[in-house]
Design a protein around this motif. Structure first.
Motif, PDB file in Angstrom:
ATOM      1  N   CYS A  12       0.844  -1.355   0.021  1.00  0.00           N
ATOM      2  CA  CYS A  12      -0.112   0.070  -0.007  1.00  0.00           C
ATOM      3  C   CYS A  12       1.018   1.511  -0.026  1.00  0.00           C
ATOM      4  N   ARG A  13       1.620   1.419  -1.280  1.00  0.00           N
ATOM      5  CA  ARG A  13       2.203   2.788  -1.377  1.00  0.00           C
ATOM      6  C   ARG A  13       1.508   3.820  -1.313  1.00  0.00           C
ATOM      7  N   ALA A  14       1.997   5.036  -1.019  1.00  0.00           N
ATOM      8  CA  ALA A  14       1.304   6.436  -1.160  1.00  0.00           C
ATOM      9  C   ALA A  14       1.159   6.660  -2.470  1.00  0.00           C
ATOM     10  N   ARG A  68       0.545   8.833  -5.364  1.00  0.00           N
ATOM     11  CA  ARG A  68       0.102  10.245  -5.946  1.00  0.00           C
ATOM     12  C   ARG A  68       0.073  10.532  -7.237  1.00  0.00           C
ATOM     13  N   MET A 102       9.620  11.137  -3.671  1.00  0.00           N
ATOM     14  CA  MET A 102       8.559  11.614  -2.658  1.00  0.00           C
ATOM     15  C   MET A 102       8.054  12.999  -3.146  1.00  0.00           C
ATOM     16  N   THR A 104       4.810  14.482  -5.009  1.00  0.00           N
ATOM     17  CA  THR A 104       4.075  15.436  -4.276  1.00  0.00           C
ATOM     18  C   THR A 104       3.879  16.789  -5.260  1.00  0.00           C
ATOM     19  N   LEU A 154       1.246  15.491  -7.373  1.00  0.00           N
ATOM     20  CA  LEU A 154      -0.066  15.480  -7.103  1.00  0.00           C
ATOM     21  C   LEU A 154      -0.618  16.802  -6.775  1.00  0.00           C
ATOM     22  N   TYR A 207      -7.113   8.928  12.952  1.00  0.00           N
ATOM     23  CA  TYR A 207      -6.004   8.209  12.265  1.00  0.00           C
ATOM     24  C   TYR A 207      -6.363   6.429  12.003  1.00  0.00           C
ATOM     25  N   VAL A 251      -3.662   8.546  -0.981  1.00  0.00           N
ATOM     26  CA  VAL A 251      -2.409   8.990  -0.109  1.00  0.00           C
ATOM     27  C   VAL A 251      -2.925   9.713   1.106  1.00  0.00           C
ATOM     28  N   PHE A 252      -2.076   9.833   2.036  1.00  0.00           N
ATOM     29  CA  PHE A 252      -2.419  10.463   3.313  1.00  0.00           C
ATOM     30  C   PHE A 252      -1.983  11.620   3.028  1.00  0.00           C
ATOM     31  N   THR A 253      -2.840  12.909   3.096  1.00  0.00           N
ATOM     32  CA  THR A 253      -2.149  14.256   3.149  1.00  0.00           C
ATOM     33  C   THR A 253      -2.632  15.209   4.423  1.00  0.00           C
ATOM     34  N   THR A 254      -1.540  15.883   4.905  1.00  0.00           N
ATOM     35  CA  THR A 254      -1.817  16.827   5.706  1.00  0.00           C
ATOM     36  C   THR A 254      -1.554  18.271   5.221  1.00  0.00           C
ATOM     37  N   PHE A 255      -1.104  18.382   4.092  1.00  0.00           N
ATOM     38  CA  PHE A 255      -0.869  19.558   3.313  1.00  0.00           C
ATOM     39  C   PHE A 255      -2.067  20.497   2.898  1.00  0.00           C
ATOM     40  N   LEU A 268       7.205  -1.900  -0.046  1.00  0.00           N
ATOM     41  CA  LEU A 268       7.459  -0.633   0.606  1.00  0.00           C
ATOM     42  C   LEU A 268       8.937  -0.526   1.039  1.00  0.00           C
ATOM     43  N   ARG A 315      10.821   0.129   4.317  1.00  0.00           N
ATOM     44  CA  ARG A 315      10.609   0.127   5.809  1.00  0.00           C
ATOM     45  C   ARG A 315      11.791  -0.171   6.237  1.00  0.00           C
TER      46      ARG A 315
HETATM   47  C1  LIG Z   1       0.148  11.622   8.767  1.00  0.00           C
HETATM   48  C2  LIG Z   1       0.700  11.633   7.501  1.00  0.00           C
HETATM   49  C3  LIG Z   1       0.783  12.963   6.814  1.00  0.00           C
HETATM   50  C4  LIG Z   1       1.324  12.907   5.438  1.00  0.00           C
HETATM   51  N1  LIG Z   1       0.895  14.026   4.777  1.00  0.00           N
HETATM   52  C5  LIG Z   1       1.524  14.042   3.499  1.00  0.00           C
HETATM   53  C6  LIG Z   1       1.420  15.263   2.710  1.00  0.00           C
HETATM   54  O1  LIG Z   1       0.927  16.340   3.103  1.00  0.00           O
HETATM   55  N2  LIG Z   1       1.664  15.158   1.323  1.00  0.00           N
HETATM   56  C7  LIG Z   1       2.048  13.957   0.842  1.00  0.00           C
HETATM   57  O2  LIG Z   1       2.316  14.173  -0.554  1.00  0.00           O
HETATM   58  N3  LIG Z   1       2.122  12.837   1.450  1.00  0.00           N
HETATM   59  C8  LIG Z   1       1.883  12.836   2.716  1.00  0.00           C
HETATM   60  N4  LIG Z   1       2.262  11.811   3.615  1.00  0.00           N
HETATM   61  C9  LIG Z   1       2.376  10.316   2.704  1.00  0.00           C
HETATM   62  C10 LIG Z   1       3.828  10.051   3.307  1.00  0.00           C
HETATM   63  O3  LIG Z   1       4.800  10.718   2.780  1.00  0.00           O
HETATM   64  C11 LIG Z   1       4.200   8.686   3.009  1.00  0.00           C
HETATM   65  O4  LIG Z   1       3.226   7.783   3.645  1.00  0.00           O
HETATM   66  C12 LIG Z   1       5.569   8.031   3.215  1.00  0.00           C
HETATM   67  O5  LIG Z   1       6.538   8.934   2.774  1.00  0.00           O
HETATM   68  C13 LIG Z   1       5.716   6.534   2.947  1.00  0.00           C
HETATM   69  O6  LIG Z   1       5.682   6.551   1.461  1.00  0.00           O
HETATM   70  P1  LIG Z   1       5.007   4.942   0.712  1.00  0.00           P
HETATM   71  O7  LIG Z   1       3.902   4.610   1.701  1.00  0.00           O
HETATM   72  O8  LIG Z   1       4.878   5.242  -0.673  1.00  0.00           O
HETATM   73  O9  LIG Z   1       6.255   4.112   1.318  1.00  0.00           O
HETATM   74  C14 LIG Z   1       1.694  11.691   4.981  1.00  0.00           C
HETATM   75  C15 LIG Z   1       1.648  10.412   5.451  1.00  0.00           C
HETATM   76  C16 LIG Z   1       1.188  10.444   6.863  1.00  0.00           C
HETATM   77  C17 LIG Z   1       1.026   8.996   7.667  1.00  0.00           C
END
Ligand SMILES: Cc1cc2nc3c(=O)[nH]c(=O)nc-3n(C[C@H](O)[C@H](O)[C@H](O)COP(=O)(O)O)c2cc1C
Length: 209
Positions: free
Chosen positions: A10-12, A14, A84, A88, A91, A125, A143-147, A183, A185
């Motif tokens: 489960c990669r992020a 984007r 990454m 971003t 995205l 979460y 993808v999780f984002t907080t931006f 992943l 990790r």
């Molecule tokens: C709480 C949290 C906040 C995150 N915020 C952002 C974000 O704002 N923008 C973004 O592109 N990725 C964001 N991510 C994704 C992480 O960058 C990503 O899960 C991490 O680099 C691992 O990448 P992978 O799952 O592809 O291995 C966030 C992940 C988490 C858990």
């Protein structure tokens, strides 16, 4: 899909296609999110799902306007940072045509009578992670984002989110344009401590020849 396979691939994601995601699939991932645990089973989280193209464009433009230059100027010291941050940037540019944005929000309701903010995040979460894994199992990228925090006033106004509701994260969702996969990790035995901080966990010793 088997849960360990979903988790370990489960990669992020984007890079998302613009194709629509059916309401039925959206309902499935939100249902899975509601199965997540929360403190005292207080369930103080809500999901604002945005499929309205005009609203997505308004929110995406606001986020891109505040974030694009900031991300472009960030250091990329190694390959993983480069991948990454390139992702971003992509995205941010493509968010306006993402088919679904999901905002996982939280209510300060727990402990009842004297709610604390930390419990809001503890409700958000696990639900967000359930949602992300369910999407992965269905072949959808997220993808999780907080931006999205940089555009919070616009998001609140566009989606009519009340002031006392916290916005935990924004999850763009769509069909993946790139592959899911292994992943990057740390191995479990570098972070697990058996019975004491100095203890080592090796459940599966290497097989003897
Ligand atoms: C709480 C949290 C906040 C995150 N915020 C952002 C974000 O704002 N923008 C973004 O592109 N990725 C964001 N991510 C994704 C992480 O960058 C990503 O899960 C991490 O680099 C691992 O990448 P992978 O799952 O592809 O291995 C966030 C992940 C988490 C858990």
């Amino acid at each position: 899909m088997e849960v360990f396979e979903a988790m370990s691939t489960c990669r992020a994601m984007r890079y998302l296609k613009t194709d629509e995601v059916s309401t039925d699939l959206i309902e499935q991932v939100i249902t899975a999110a509601t199965w997540a645990p929360s403190p005292g089973n207080s369930q103080g989280r809500d999901f604002v799902i945005v499929t309205d193209k005009e609203k997505i464009r308004t929110i995406a433009n606001s986020i891109e306007g505040s974030m694009a230059a900031r991300v472009a100027s960030m250091d990329r010291p190694d390959k993983s940072h480069r991948l990454m941050l390139d992702g971003t940037e992509y995205l941010l540019k493509s968010l306006k045509s993402c088919p679904v944005l999901i905002f996982v929000c939280g209510k300060p309701i727990y402990p009842y009578g004297s709610p604390r903010e930390s419990f809001v995040w503890s409700s958000i979460y696990p639900a967000a992670q359930n949602l992300i894994l369910a999407a992965r199992a269905l072949g959808l990228g997220t993808v999780f984002t907080t931006f999205q925090g940089v555009a919070e006033p616009t998001i609140r106004e566009t989606l009519e989110i009340p002031d006392d509701i916290l916005i935990g994260c924004m999850i763009p969702m769509g069909w993946p344009e790139r592959k899911f996969g292994p992943l990057n990790r740390e191995p479990y035995d570098s972070v697990a401590h058996l019975n004491s901080w100095k203890g080592e966990l090796r459940v599966y010793p290497p097989a003897q020849d």
